[in-house]
Design a protein around this motif. Structure first.
Motif, PDB file in Angstrom:
ATOM      1  N   GLU A 149      23.977 -87.476   6.661  1.00 55.44           N
ATOM      2  CA  GLU A 149      22.832 -87.083   5.821  1.00 55.44           C
ATOM      3  C   GLU A 149      21.487 -87.304   6.518  1.00 55.44           C
ATOM      4  O   GLU A 149      20.569 -86.512   6.372  1.00 55.44           O
ATOM      5  CB  GLU A 149      22.860 -87.845   4.493  1.00 55.44           C
ATOM      6  CG  GLU A 149      23.860 -87.279   3.520  1.00 55.44           C
ATOM      7  CD  GLU A 149      23.814 -87.972   2.159  1.00 55.44           C
ATOM      8  OE1 GLU A 149      22.726 -88.350   1.718  1.00 55.44           O
ATOM      9  OE2 GLU A 149      24.893 -88.127   1.563  1.00 55.44           O
ATOM     10  N   ALA A 150      21.388 -88.401   7.270  1.00 54.94           N
ATOM     11  CA  ALA A 150      20.105 -88.747   7.898  1.00 54.94           C
ATOM     12  C   ALA A 150      19.639 -87.680   8.887  1.00 54.94           C
ATOM     13  O   ALA A 150      18.445 -87.543   9.143  1.00 54.94           O
ATOM     14  CB  ALA A 150      20.221 -90.093   8.597  1.00 54.94           C
ATOM     15  N   TYR A 184      23.501 -79.564   4.040  1.00 51.39           N
ATOM     16  CA  TYR A 184      24.176 -80.693   3.388  1.00 51.39           C
ATOM     17  C   TYR A 184      25.480 -80.242   2.714  1.00 51.39           C
ATOM     18  O   TYR A 184      26.493 -80.928   2.766  1.00 51.39           O
ATOM     19  CB  TYR A 184      23.238 -81.324   2.352  1.00 51.39           C
ATOM     20  CG  TYR A 184      23.915 -82.294   1.413  1.00 51.39           C
ATOM     21  CD1 TYR A 184      24.258 -83.569   1.846  1.00 51.39           C
ATOM     22  CD2 TYR A 184      24.239 -81.926   0.103  1.00 51.39           C
ATOM     23  CE1 TYR A 184      24.889 -84.457   0.988  1.00 51.39           C
ATOM     24  CE2 TYR A 184      24.868 -82.804  -0.751  1.00 51.39           C
ATOM     25  CZ  TYR A 184      25.200 -84.071  -0.302  1.00 51.39           C
ATOM     26  OH  TYR A 184      25.845 -84.943  -1.142  1.00 51.39           O
ATOM     27  N   ASN A 185      25.427 -79.038   2.105  1.00 49.49           N
ATOM     28  CA  ASN A 185      26.584 -78.552   1.362  1.00 49.49           C
ATOM     29  C   ASN A 185      27.832 -78.362   2.223  1.00 49.49           C
ATOM     30  O   ASN A 185      28.950 -78.361   1.716  1.00 49.49           O
ATOM     31  CB  ASN A 185      26.246 -77.235   0.649  1.00 49.49           C
ATOM     32  CG  ASN A 185      25.366 -77.461  -0.555  1.00 49.49           C
ATOM     33  OD1 ASN A 185      25.266 -78.588  -1.058  1.00 49.49           O
ATOM     34  ND2 ASN A 185      24.698 -76.418  -1.026  1.00 49.49           N
ATOM     35  N   LEU A 245      35.405 -74.538   0.215  1.00 54.64           N
ATOM     36  CA  LEU A 245      34.081 -74.783  -0.376  1.00 54.64           C
ATOM     37  C   LEU A 245      33.454 -73.476  -0.862  1.00 54.64           C
ATOM     38  O   LEU A 245      33.448 -72.477  -0.146  1.00 54.64           O
ATOM     39  CB  LEU A 245      33.144 -75.434   0.655  1.00 54.64           C
ATOM     40  CG  LEU A 245      33.511 -76.814   1.174  1.00 54.64           C
ATOM     41  CD1 LEU A 245      32.428 -77.316   2.127  1.00 54.64           C
ATOM     42  CD2 LEU A 245      33.661 -77.787   0.020  1.00 54.64           C
ATOM     43  N   ASP A 246      32.942 -73.496  -2.072  1.00 55.76           N
ATOM     44  CA  ASP A 246      32.210 -72.347  -2.627  1.00 55.76           C
ATOM     45  C   ASP A 246      30.740 -72.589  -2.411  1.00 55.76           C
ATOM     46  O   ASP A 246      30.031 -73.023  -3.317  1.00 55.76           O
ATOM     47  CB  ASP A 246      32.451 -72.258  -4.145  1.00 55.76           C
ATOM     48  CG  ASP A 246      33.688 -71.448  -4.452  1.00 55.76           C
ATOM     49  OD1 ASP A 246      33.973 -70.522  -3.694  1.00 55.76           O
ATOM     50  OD2 ASP A 246      34.346 -71.757  -5.446  1.00 55.76           O
ATOM     51  N   ILE A 247      30.259 -72.363  -1.209  1.00 52.38           N
ATOM     52  CA  ILE A 247      28.848 -72.694  -0.958  1.00 52.38           C
ATOM     53  C   ILE A 247      28.111 -71.503  -0.380  1.00 52.38           C
ATOM     54  O   ILE A 247      28.713 -70.608   0.209  1.00 52.38           O
ATOM     55  CB  ILE A 247      28.708 -73.911  -0.004  1.00 52.38           C
ATOM     56  CG1 ILE A 247      29.455 -73.664   1.304  1.00 52.38           C
ATOM     57  CG2 ILE A 247      29.195 -75.171  -0.682  1.00 52.38           C
ATOM     58  CD1 ILE A 247      29.241 -74.736   2.341  1.00 52.38           C
ATOM     59  N   ALA A 283      17.820 -77.331   4.090  1.00 56.75           N
ATOM     60  CA  ALA A 283      18.415 -78.660   4.292  1.00 56.75           C
ATOM     61  C   ALA A 283      19.605 -78.833   3.343  1.00 56.75           C
ATOM     62  O   ALA A 283      20.651 -79.356   3.719  1.00 56.75           O
ATOM     63  CB  ALA A 283      17.371 -79.744   4.064  1.00 56.75           C
ATOM     64  N   ARG A 284      19.422 -78.368   2.112  1.00 58.29           N
ATOM     65  CA  ARG A 284      20.511 -78.498   1.129  1.00 58.29           C
ATOM     66  C   ARG A 284      21.714 -77.633   1.537  1.00 58.29           C
ATOM     67  O   ARG A 284      22.857 -78.036   1.366  1.00 58.29           O
ATOM     68  CB  ARG A 284      19.994 -78.097  -0.259  1.00 58.29           C
ATOM     69  CG  ARG A 284      21.013 -78.225  -1.346  1.00 58.29           C
ATOM     70  CD  ARG A 284      20.379 -78.291  -2.690  1.00 58.29           C
ATOM     71  NE  ARG A 284      19.607 -79.504  -2.864  1.00 58.29           N
ATOM     72  CZ  ARG A 284      20.144 -80.695  -3.111  1.00 58.29           C
ATOM     73  NH1 ARG A 284      21.439 -80.828  -3.219  1.00 58.29           N
ATOM     74  NH2 ARG A 284      19.390 -81.757  -3.241  1.00 58.29           N
ATOM     75  N   ILE A 316      20.142 -84.360   8.636  1.00 59.35           N
ATOM     76  CA  ILE A 316      20.072 -83.007   8.069  1.00 59.35           C
ATOM     77  C   ILE A 316      18.655 -82.441   8.066  1.00 59.35           C
ATOM     78  O   ILE A 316      18.436 -81.287   8.441  1.00 59.35           O
ATOM     79  CB  ILE A 316      20.679 -83.011   6.642  1.00 59.35           C
ATOM     80  CG1 ILE A 316      22.196 -83.159   6.766  1.00 59.35           C
ATOM     81  CG2 ILE A 316      20.307 -81.750   5.890  1.00 59.35           C
ATOM     82  CD1 ILE A 316      22.906 -83.390   5.458  1.00 59.35           C
ATOM     83  N   ASN A 317      17.682 -83.260   7.692  1.00 62.10           N
ATOM     84  CA  ASN A 317      16.306 -82.749   7.645  1.00 62.10           C
ATOM     85  C   ASN A 317      15.821 -82.299   9.021  1.00 62.10           C
ATOM     86  O   ASN A 317      15.166 -81.262   9.145  1.00 62.10           O
ATOM     87  CB  ASN A 317      15.362 -83.825   7.096  1.00 62.10           C
ATOM     88  CG  ASN A 317      15.410 -83.884   5.578  1.00 62.10           C
ATOM     89  OD1 ASN A 317      16.167 -83.144   4.952  1.00 62.10           O
ATOM     90  ND2 ASN A 317      14.618 -84.765   4.992  1.00 62.10           N
ATOM     91  N   GLU A 354      15.395 -76.111   0.846  1.00 62.15           N
ATOM     92  CA  GLU A 354      16.585 -75.361   0.441  1.00 62.15           C
ATOM     93  C   GLU A 354      17.555 -75.237   1.613  1.00 62.15           C
ATOM     94  O   GLU A 354      18.767 -75.325   1.449  1.00 62.15           O
ATOM     95  CB  GLU A 354      16.204 -73.957  -0.053  1.00 62.15           C
ATOM     96  CG  GLU A 354      15.587 -73.925  -1.430  1.00 62.15           C
ATOM     97  CD  GLU A 354      16.559 -74.369  -2.525  1.00 62.15           C
ATOM     98  OE1 GLU A 354      17.775 -74.335  -2.301  1.00 62.15           O
ATOM     99  OE2 GLU A 354      16.083 -74.775  -3.592  1.00 62.15           O
ATOM    100  N   ARG A 392      28.848 -80.505   4.230  1.00 56.76           N
ATOM    101  CA  ARG A 392      29.435 -81.851   4.322  1.00 56.76           C
ATOM    102  C   ARG A 392      30.012 -82.135   5.712  1.00 56.76           C
ATOM    103  O   ARG A 392      31.131 -82.614   5.842  1.00 56.76           O
ATOM    104  CB  ARG A 392      30.546 -82.048   3.280  1.00 56.76           C
ATOM    105  CG  ARG A 392      30.182 -81.640   1.871  1.00 56.76           C
ATOM    106  CD  ARG A 392      29.244 -82.643   1.259  1.00 56.76           C
ATOM    107  NE  ARG A 392      28.662 -82.133   0.034  1.00 56.76           N
ATOM    108  CZ  ARG A 392      28.958 -82.547  -1.181  1.00 56.76           C
ATOM    109  NH1 ARG A 392      29.827 -83.521  -1.328  1.00 56.76           N
ATOM    110  NH2 ARG A 392      28.375 -82.045  -2.224  1.00 56.76           N
TER     111      ARG A 392
END
Lengths: 149, 157
Positions: free
Chosen positions: A49-50, A42-43, A102-104, A38-39, A52-53, A36, A45
Motif C-alpha cells: 500500500e505504501a 490498489y484494487n 477480480l471484478d475491477i 491510485a485506487r 501505490i501513491n 482514482e 492487490r
C-alpha cells in the motif's frame, strides 16, 4: 516477406503512432485523477500500500512522455523499451486479476467508476501492443523522428 | 548490437528520470496532490454505515429482515450476484430506484466485491442520506458470501 513489411518505415511509423497515441490518451485521465488511479492500482492487490501513491504519481507522466517521444523522437527506442516494460507489468497484473477472479476496473484509460473491467479483451490489447514494441525495438525508429534514435 | 542496447537503455533511464521528476513536481504544486507514501488506511472503505459480517447478514437474510443491494456495475451483477439481490449504482438515480424499500424498513445490506468495496461504502452513505435507517455494508463482499457457501446466482452460475 513479413520482415520486409515489419521493417518498412511506414509500418514502423504506424506502430509508433498507435502506441504513442494510446499511451498519451491513457495518461490523460490518470494525470487528471491521481487519487482514482491510485485506487485502481490498489484494487489489483499486488503492490504494498505504501508504494501505490508514488506509482500513481509517476506512471501517468511516464506514459505521457514515452507516448510523445515514441511518436516524434528523439529516444524512440528508449521510449519503446519503457512502454514495453510498462505493458509487461500491465499484462502480469491483468493476468493475475483474471486468475483471481477480480471484478475491477482495469485502470487502463478512464479510471474509477465507469472504467473498463479487466478481462481477456484488455489482456489481448496489451499483448498486441507488446508485440508492436518488439517490432520497433527490432527494426528501429530511425525514420520520421526529430533526431535519429 | 551491444552499443545499440546500451544506448536504448540509456534513453529509457533518461525518460524514467524525467517522468519521475515531472510527476513529483506536478504532484507537489497541485492542490489535490497525493502523499508520496500512502497512509495505512488510505484505501480502506470509508462509510458512515456500520459493517455486517457474512454470518449476521445471512441470518438477517434468512429471517426475511434484509434486502441485499449489489453496488457493483451491472455487467458484474449479471454475471454473478447474491441470490435475490438487487442492483443499484452508487448514484442518486440508484438510490431513488430503491425508495420503495424504505417503508418496510428492513435492514438494507449493501455489498460489492472485495476489490470494489468503496462502491458499497458510497452507496451505503447515499442510502443513509436518503433516510434509510438500518444500512449495513457486507464486510467481506460477495467473495466472503461465496466462501461461506451461501447461494449466488447469475449467468456464470
Amino acid at each position: 516477406m513479413l520482415v520486409k513489411i515489419l521493417s518498412n518505415k511506414y509500418t514502423l511509423l504506424a506502430l509508433r503512432l498507435v502506441l504513442g497515441g494510446v499511451f498519451i490518451y491513457a495518461s490523460v485521465y490518470k494525470i487528471a485523477e491521481p487519487a482514482e488511479f491510485a485506487r485502481s492500482i490498489y484494487n489489483y492487490r499486488m503492490m504494498p500500500e505504501a508504494t501505490i501513491n508514488l506509482m500513481a504519481i509517476v506512471m501517468p507522466w511516464l506514459e505521457l512522455i514515452s507516448g510523445i517521444l515514441i511518436i516524434i523522437g528523439p529516444f524512440v527506442r528508449g521510449s519503446a523499451l519503457l512502454i514495453g516494460l510498462m505493458l509487461l507489468v500491465f499484462v502480469i497484473a491483468i493476468s493475475s486479476a483474471i486468475a483471481r477472479g477480480l471484478d475491477i476496473s482495469c485502470g487502463c484509460f478512464k479510471v474509477g467508476e465507469g472504467g473498463r473491467i479487466v478481462g481477456l479483451e484488455t489482456l489481448i490489447e496489451d499483448i498486441l501492443m507488446l508485440i508492436a514494441v518488439f517490432v520497433i525495438l527490432a527494426f528501429g525508429g530511425r525514420s520520421f523522428s526529430i533526431r535519429r534514435s | 548490437m551491444k552499443r545499440l542496447f546500451a544506448g536504448t537503455l540509456k534513453e529509457a533511464v533518461i525518460i524514467l528520470v524525467l517522468g519521475v521528476a515531472v510527476g513529483l513536481a506536478v504532484n507537489f504544486v497541485r492542490k489535490d496532490g497525493l502523499g508520496i507514501i500512502a497512509e495505512a488506511d488510505e484505501f480502506r472503505v470509508r462509510t458512515n454505515a456500520e459493517f455486517v459480517t457474512t454470518e449476521d447478514a445471512w441470518r438477517l437474510f434468512e429471517e426475511g429482515k434484509a434486502f441485499l443491494i449489489d453496488a457493483r456495475d451491472p455487467a458484474s451483477f449479471r454475471r454473478e450476484r447474491i441470490e435475490g439481490a438487487l442492483n443499484a449504482s452508487p448514484t442518486q438515480a440508484g438510490v431513488d430506484s430503491l425508495a420503495w424499500i424504505a417503508p418496510a424498513n428492513p435492514y438494507v445490506i449493501v455489498y460489492a466485491s472485495e476489490a470494489s468495496q468503496r462502491q458499497a461504502g458510497v452507496l451505503a452513505d447515499k442510502l443513509l442520506d436518503a433516510g434509510f435507517k438500518k444500512v449495513r455494508v457486507l464486510l467481506d463482499g460477495i467473495e466472503g458470501w461465496k466462501k461461506a457457501g451461501h447461494p449466488v446466482e447469475g449467468a456464470s452460475g
